[in-house]
Design an enzyme around this catalytic site. Structure first.
Site, PDB file in Angstrom:
ATOM      1  N   ASP A 147       6.653 -32.306   6.825  1.00 24.57           N
ATOM      2  CA  ASP A 147       7.449 -31.287   7.519  1.00 24.57           C
ATOM      3  C   ASP A 147       6.607 -30.106   8.012  1.00 24.57           C
ATOM      4  OD1 ASP A 147       9.662 -32.875   6.813  1.00 24.57           O
ATOM      5  OD2 ASP A 147       9.803 -31.867   4.867  1.00 24.57           O
TER       6      ASP A 147
ATOM      7  N   THR B  36      15.764 -35.096   7.141  1.00 22.11           N
ATOM      8  CA  THR B  36      16.300 -36.427   6.820  1.00 22.11           C
ATOM      9  C   THR B  36      17.404 -36.359   5.777  1.00 22.11           C
ATOM     10  OG1 THR B  36      14.173 -37.411   7.376  1.00 22.11           O
ATOM     11  CG2 THR B  36      15.621 -38.744   5.995  1.00 22.11           C
TER      12      THR B  36
ATOM     13  N   ARG C 135      17.983 -31.739   1.970  1.00 27.27           N
ATOM     14  CA  ARG C 135      17.656 -31.077   0.692  1.00 27.27           C
ATOM     15  C   ARG C 135      16.879 -29.790   0.941  1.00 27.27           C
ATOM     16  NH1 ARG C 135      14.596 -35.829  -2.529  1.00 27.27           N
ATOM     17  NH2 ARG C 135      13.825 -36.241  -0.431  1.00 27.27           N
ATOM     18  N   PRO C 136      17.152 -28.717   0.146  1.00 28.14           N
ATOM     19  CA  PRO C 136      16.328 -27.509   0.289  1.00 28.14           C
ATOM     20  C   PRO C 136      14.880 -27.861  -0.065  1.00 28.14           C
ATOM     21  CG  PRO C 136      17.942 -27.231  -1.495  1.00 28.14           C
ATOM     22  CD  PRO C 136      18.169 -28.595  -0.908  1.00 28.14           C
TER      23      PRO C 136
ATOM     24  N   HIS D  91      11.389 -35.773  12.180  1.00 25.27           N
ATOM     25  CA  HIS D  91      10.569 -34.936  13.060  1.00 25.27           C
ATOM     26  C   HIS D  91      11.491 -34.216  14.034  1.00 25.27           C
ATOM     27  CE1 HIS D  91       6.955 -37.835  12.282  1.00 25.27           C
ATOM     28  NE2 HIS D  91       7.387 -37.229  11.204  1.00 25.27           N
ATOM     29  N   THR D  92      11.500 -32.887  13.961  1.00 24.74           N
ATOM     30  CA  THR D  92      12.390 -32.107  14.806  1.00 24.74           C
ATOM     31  C   THR D  92      11.641 -31.615  16.035  1.00 24.74           C
ATOM     32  OG1 THR D  92      13.289 -31.300  12.738  1.00 24.74           O
ATOM     33  CG2 THR D  92      14.064 -30.202  14.737  1.00 24.74           C
TER      34      THR D  92
ATOM     35  N   ALA E 249      10.892 -40.299   7.494  1.00 20.89           N
ATOM     36  CA  ALA E 249      10.369 -39.183   8.300  1.00 20.89           C
ATOM     37  C   ALA E 249      11.511 -38.504   9.044  1.00 20.89           C
ATOM     38  CB  ALA E 249       9.349 -39.717   9.300  1.00 20.89           C
TER      39      ALA E 249
ATOM     40  N   ARG F  24       4.864 -60.521  -0.070  1.00 20.34           N
ATOM     41  CA  ARG F  24       4.814 -61.495   1.032  1.00 20.34           C
ATOM     42  C   ARG F  24       5.978 -62.468   1.082  1.00 20.34           C
ATOM     43  NH1 ARG F  24      -0.531 -63.566  -0.982  1.00 20.34           N
ATOM     44  NH2 ARG F  24       0.511 -62.733  -2.825  1.00 20.34           N
TER      45      ARG F  24
HETATM   46  P1  GDP Z   1       7.647 -32.755  10.805  1.00 23.83           P
HETATM   47  O1  GDP Z   1       8.307 -33.682   9.851  1.00 23.83           O
HETATM   48  O2  GDP Z   1       6.223 -32.486  10.463  1.00 23.83           O
HETATM   49  O3  GDP Z   1       7.798 -33.177  12.257  1.00 23.83           O
HETATM   50  O4  GDP Z   1       8.395 -31.365  10.654  1.00 23.83           O
HETATM   51  P2  GDP Z   1       9.988 -31.132  10.593  1.00 23.83           P
HETATM   52  O5  GDP Z   1      10.516 -31.278  11.963  1.00 23.83           O
HETATM   53  O6  GDP Z   1      10.609 -31.919   9.512  1.00 23.83           O
HETATM   54  O7  GDP Z   1      10.045 -29.623  10.089  1.00 23.83           O
HETATM   55  C1  GDP Z   1       9.457 -28.584  10.819  1.00 23.83           C
HETATM   56  C2  GDP Z   1      10.557 -27.599  11.197  1.00 23.83           C
HETATM   57  O8  GDP Z   1       9.955 -26.406  11.644  1.00 23.83           O
HETATM   58  C3  GDP Z   1      11.432 -28.066  12.368  1.00 23.83           C
HETATM   59  O9  GDP Z   1      12.727 -27.573  12.167  1.00 23.83           O
HETATM   60  C4  GDP Z   1      10.787 -27.432  13.586  1.00 23.83           C
HETATM   61  O10 GDP Z   1      11.711 -27.210  14.638  1.00 23.83           O
HETATM   62  C5  GDP Z   1      10.337 -26.118  13.005  1.00 23.83           C
HETATM   63  N1  GDP Z   1       9.125 -25.548  13.584  1.00 23.83           N
HETATM   64  C6  GDP Z   1       8.014 -26.165  14.056  1.00 23.83           C
HETATM   65  N2  GDP Z   1       7.069 -25.253  14.392  1.00 23.83           N
HETATM   66  C7  GDP Z   1       7.601 -24.036  14.113  1.00 23.83           C
HETATM   67  C8  GDP Z   1       7.096 -22.693  14.195  1.00 23.83           C
HETATM   68  O11 GDP Z   1       5.960 -22.441  14.576  1.00 23.83           O
HETATM   69  N3  GDP Z   1       7.938 -21.712  13.781  1.00 23.83           N
HETATM   70  C9  GDP Z   1       9.204 -21.942  13.334  1.00 23.83           C
HETATM   71  N4  GDP Z   1       9.948 -20.912  12.951  1.00 23.83           N
HETATM   72  N5  GDP Z   1       9.695 -23.196  13.232  1.00 23.83           N
HETATM   73  C10 GDP Z   1       8.903 -24.216  13.611  1.00 23.83           C
HETATM   74  P1  IMO Z   2       7.989 -36.102   7.530  1.00 22.69           P
HETATM   75  O1  IMO Z   2       7.405 -37.172   8.439  1.00 22.69           O
HETATM   76  C1  IMO Z   2       8.766 -34.540   3.518  1.00 22.69           C
HETATM   77  C2  IMO Z   2       8.765 -37.472   0.264  1.00 22.69           C
HETATM   78  C3  IMO Z   2      10.134 -37.610  -0.376  1.00 22.69           C
HETATM   79  C4  IMO Z   2       9.736 -38.014  -1.772  1.00 22.69           C
HETATM   80  C5  IMO Z   2       8.508 -38.900  -1.555  1.00 22.69           C
HETATM   81  C6  IMO Z   2       8.797 -40.390  -1.562  1.00 22.69           C
HETATM   82  O2  IMO Z   2       9.286 -35.559   8.001  1.00 22.69           O
HETATM   83  O3  IMO Z   2       6.964 -35.065   7.224  1.00 22.69           O
HETATM   84  P2  IMO Z   2      10.119 -42.017   0.069  1.00 22.69           P
HETATM   85  O4  IMO Z   2      11.536 -41.983   0.561  1.00 22.69           O
HETATM   86  O5  IMO Z   2       9.108 -41.986   1.150  1.00 22.69           O
HETATM   87  O6  IMO Z   2       9.875 -43.120  -0.906  1.00 22.69           O
HETATM   88  O7  IMO Z   2       9.961 -40.648  -0.777  1.00 22.69           O
HETATM   89  O8  IMO Z   2       7.991 -38.531  -0.287  1.00 22.69           O
HETATM   90  N1  IMO Z   2       8.756 -37.652   1.719  1.00 22.69           N
HETATM   91  C7  IMO Z   2       8.748 -36.637   2.592  1.00 22.69           C
HETATM   92  N2  IMO Z   2       8.807 -35.304   2.400  1.00 22.69           N
HETATM   93  N3  IMO Z   2       8.651 -35.035   4.771  1.00 22.69           N
HETATM   94  C8  IMO Z   2       8.558 -36.371   4.979  1.00 22.69           C
HETATM   95  O9  IMO Z   2       8.340 -36.918   6.184  1.00 22.69           O
HETATM   96  C9  IMO Z   2       8.632 -37.243   3.858  1.00 22.69           C
HETATM   97  N4  IMO Z   2       8.600 -38.573   3.714  1.00 22.69           N
HETATM   98  C10 IMO Z   2       8.665 -38.810   2.410  1.00 22.69           C
HETATM   99  O10 IMO Z   2      10.829 -36.397  -0.344  1.00 22.69           O
HETATM  100  O11 IMO Z   2       9.307 -36.895  -2.511  1.00 22.69           O
HETATM  101 MG    MG Z   3       9.992 -33.778   8.636  1.00 25.11          MG
END
Ligand code: GDP
Ligand code: IMO
Ligand code: MG
Length: 446
Positions: free
Chosen positions: A24, A320, A323-324, A52-53, A50, A157
């Protein structure tokens, strides 16, 4: 004689985007930002765990399996062989994107070698988490998306189903017979409810479901290894999109509190068939602080008002699972290690805006073990990591800017000192500072 391809300043640049913490970090935003400089965006690991926002104007897209480049018209998006694909979730995502006017057609390709996440994988993931929960600290806190059980079948497998198998009814029928007997016994032994078992391992329902997925996904399924090598030969530029992050890498992360794939750049060759040596640029994505979702050690975690304030300012709730996220100060012992493992050539420091307005901010540059010894080397054992005390450097805070900066030099001096110190400790330049969720909210080094 076959000549090596010439490499000069005009050669195409192939980029990897990889998370340097526990996920994240804003990988989706950076992939979307870099998509226009590339022709193909390739996912190499993970699955629907994953989230990804990507924010474009007033629109917010949450992508789980589809590469984040899908929002940029003209990019080919590839789901590589290292991904575990939940076809139901993928089709939901495709339908959701199309409903919002995003083209998803021949621009999305799925490896026939990728593995399928079946409903029983998700049931086993959940049942195993419940079963282990009694063991307290051993529960991983998975996303329950079936990731671990699907990768386990890949390695076993004989119990696996690959995306290419979906196109062969005879193979599916034979395999599902054996799998259903095995999985219902396993779920029963884990104490799953009978209703959950019959929902997850009903052979004829699974077969119908798999054939329906195959019908819809068939036009996207191909041999992506040749597709990518043909793209390389044609001079196209590839961008590899890491899911999850290096500290969740099954080999190099905080095992066992990790996911089940190689999320570091080391997963790229195995997960796509493209040698790592082809990649010119590795952009490591690092939040200006740390977060973690699920179980496992987190040395700089804050259980106080500061942690709560970071969570609220950064909107740190899972894309996804909702969760906080656990929040804490930036851990440079961890980032120095992951930048090394991933071969990072530059860093994008994201969510930098979230750190504005604090009286002071901290960077962790060492760990103190219970015996008093201090190290700047990330330890290989998660249970040792759980025992360390972070050693901090404290920095004066900086106010939220009144006018949005357009350059790193416009940032307050205290903010620049913080970034300079990160570069010094990690030994890698910060190429991009992200100061908001939108595409345009970045400061790029000149
Ligand atoms: P990823 O899993 O690595 O793609 O990240 P996520 O999308 O799960 O979480 C990143 C969050 O931060 C998303 O809600 C984005 O829109 C937000 N975000 C990304 N870059 C920035 C930033 O520079 N500042 C702020 N405030 N939010 C951001
Ligand atoms: P992105 O791509 C944050 C964490 C889960 C858990 C552990 C194993 O958005 O960065 P799993 O379901 O993969 O077996 O869970 O990994 N986890 C992530 N935490 N961002 C993610 O993906 C994650 N993918 C898995 O929370 O602790
Ligand atoms: Mg993420």
């Amino acid at each position: 004689m076959v000549q090596s391809p010439a490499r000069d300043a005009t050669s195409p640049r192939h980029t990897a985007v990889v998370g340097l913490q526990w996920g994240d970090e804003g990988k989706g935003k950076l992939v979307d930002l870099l998509a226009p400089e590339h022709d193909c965006i390739v996912r190499y690991n993970g699955g629907a765990n994953a989230g990804h926002t990507v924010v474009v104007g007033d629109e917010r897209y949450a992508l789980h399996l589809v590469p984040s480049g899908i929002l940029f018209p003209g990019c080919t998006c590839v789901i590589g062989n290292g991904v575990v694909v939940d076809p139901g979730k993928l089709l939901e995502e495709i339908d959701g994107l199309r409903a919002r006017g995003i083209e998803v057609g021949s621009n999305l390709r799925i490896s026939s070698r990728a593995h399928v996440v079946m409903p029983y994988h998700k049931a086993i993931d959940a049942a195993l988490e419940e079963f282990i929960a009694g063991g307290g600290r051993d529960a991983i806190g998975t996303t329950r998306r079936g990731i671990g059980p699907a990768y386990a079948d890949k390695v076993v497998r004989s119990t696996a189903i690959r995306v290419g198998d979906l196109l062969h009814r005879d193979r599916l029928e034979a395999r599902l017979d054996m799998i259903c007997r095995l999985r219902s016994a396993q779920l029963r032994s884990l104490g799953a409810d009978e209703s959950d078992i019959s929902a997850a391992v009903d052979r004829s329902r699974l077969l119908d479901e798999a054939l329906a997925w195959a019908d819809r996904l068939a036009p996207h399924i191909c041999d992506t290894t040749w597709l990518l090598h043909d793209a390389l030969d044609a001079g196209q530029r590839l961008l590899f999109e890491g899911a999850n992050a290096c500290l969740l890498d099954v080999d190099h992360g905080t095992y066992p509190f990790v996911t089940s794939s190689n999320c570091s750049t080391l997963g790229i060759p195995a997960g796509t068939g493209v040698p790592l040596g082809r990649i010119d640029r590795v952009l490591g994505i690092m939040k200006a602080y740390s977060t973690r979702v699920g179980g496992g050690p987190f040395p700089t975690e804050l259980h106080d008002d500061i942690g709560d304030r970071i969570r609220e300012r950064g909107r740190e709730y899972g894309t996804t699972t909702g969760r906080p996220r656990r929040c804490g100060w930036l851990d440079l012992v961890a980032v120095r290690y992951t930048a090394m493992v991933c071969g990072v050539t530059g860093i994008a420091c994201t969510l930098f805006d979230v750190l504005g307005g604090f009286d002071e901010v901290r960077l962790c540059t060492g760990y103190r073990f219970p015996d008093g010894t201090v190290t700047d080397r990330f330890p290989p054992d998660a249970f040792d990591l759980a025992e360390v005390e972070p050693v901090y450097e404290t920095f004066e805070g900086w106010p939220d800017p009144e006018v949005r900066p357009s350059d790193r030099n416009d940032l307050p001096e205290a903010a620049r000192r913080y970034l300079d110190r990160i570069e010094e400790v990690v030994g890698v330049p910060i190429e991009i500072v992200s100061i908001g969720p939108e595409r345009s909210e970045v400061l790029v080094a000149g």
